[in-house]
Design an enzyme around this catalytic site. Sequence first.
Site, PDB file in Angstrom:
ATOM      1  N   ARG A  66      -1.171 -12.084 -83.392  1.00 55.46           N
ATOM      2  CA  ARG A  66      -1.895 -12.935 -84.342  1.00 55.46           C
ATOM      3  C   ARG A  66      -1.495 -12.620 -85.782  1.00 55.46           C
ATOM      4  NH1 ARG A  66      -7.819 -12.912 -85.893  1.00 55.46           N
ATOM      5  NH2 ARG A  66      -8.307 -15.065 -86.475  1.00 55.46           N
ATOM      6  N   HIS A  70      -0.357 -15.475 -88.476  1.00 52.31           N
ATOM      7  CA  HIS A  70      -1.065 -15.674 -89.737  1.00 52.31           C
ATOM      8  C   HIS A  70      -0.186 -15.330 -90.936  1.00 52.31           C
ATOM      9  CE1 HIS A  70      -5.481 -16.218 -88.495  1.00 52.31           C
ATOM     10  NE2 HIS A  70      -4.722 -16.430 -87.423  1.00 52.31           N
ATOM     11  N   ASN A  98      -9.200 -14.848 -92.056  1.00 44.42           N
ATOM     12  CA  ASN A  98      -8.706 -13.497 -91.780  1.00 44.42           C
ATOM     13  C   ASN A  98      -9.754 -12.403 -91.958  1.00 44.42           C
ATOM     14  OD1 ASN A  98      -6.165 -14.608 -91.364  1.00 44.42           O
ATOM     15  ND2 ASN A  98      -5.490 -14.238 -93.460  1.00 44.42           N
ATOM     16  N   HIS A 200      -2.989 -17.946 -77.152  1.00 42.83           N
ATOM     17  CA  HIS A 200      -4.406 -17.698 -76.910  1.00 42.83           C
ATOM     18  C   HIS A 200      -4.683 -17.298 -75.465  1.00 42.83           C
ATOM     19  CE1 HIS A 200      -6.225 -19.977 -80.615  1.00 42.83           C
ATOM     20  NE2 HIS A 200      -5.581 -18.862 -80.930  1.00 42.83           N
TER      21      HIS A 200
END
Length: 328
Positions: A66, A70, A98, A200
């Site tokens: 992740r 990001h 975040n 995911h």
Amino acid sequence: MAASHFKYFLFLVLVTLATLIVIPTTHAKLCPNYYNQVCPEALTIIKSVVQKAISRERRIGASLLRLHFHDCFVNGCDASVLLDDTPFFAGEKTAFPNNNSLRGYDVVDEIKAAVDKACKRPVISCADILAVAARDSVAILGGQKYWYPVLLGRRDARSTSWDAANKNLPPPFFSFSQLLGLFKGHGLNLKDLVVLSGAHTIGGTQCGVYRDRIYNDTNIDPTFAATLRNRCPKTGRDTILAPLDSTSNRFDNAYYTSLLFKKGLLHSDQELFKGSGSDSDKLVQLYSQNSYAFAADFGPSMIKMGNIKPLTGNNGEIRYNCRKINNF
């Protein structure tokens, strides 16, 4: 050659060919053997630290993956997500998507210390560490068929943006058209959206993130929603985690199967499958039925994402500390 071995050999050939196809010529400075001369042991060391971290806590693999997502979605893959706030700027760490959500920074610090020690100087960028750690997490949690070559040679940003993080990271309430528009804005297409959302398949998310889905959505399995309501009340317990799919500690294709049965944990996940026969539906169905198809497409899409506006050449820097710019 045994049938299973031939199948795996064919899979590797397809991944290699797909990788060659998706590498934009504008990013030719990135290459998989970038560190071979200056520090050939670097990638082995990164994998070793990631393996130890996952052995301590399997969920950390999802966290490292992740971090790379990001990072790349906010001004490119430049490790800007790792910069701590200072008196002079508010960074990405404290942006709404975040703050109190991203984790794994300590593992990145551990990797950075290990590779700098082995290389006898800081030659591996924090941005490349994020890219390699993400790939290694996927391969460790999913097996060799999910391995893909990482292109290297990124440099680290000397700035970060709280505003850009709030604008460029997809929130869990986005519709399909909003998701696709955001991905297209980063040079990614429909297949990339569906494939990269498959990340995911590992990890979990907090009650405060999926609460609206289980109380307000109609495109959700009633029993699934009721079970989650027992865990996540209408108010309170915001940080209670739920797994993103039924095998959240293993990187596989179970995420797509959950969407077929209206068991996507996030609204944005379930938007990929509505049972209307759309191109998105067809991809979800394909990946739910064929883990090799998912694996063959996941690597190239990750490489493509990793090519979002990297800093190369004399741009940026190689940070001594991933949390702050040099000479700060």
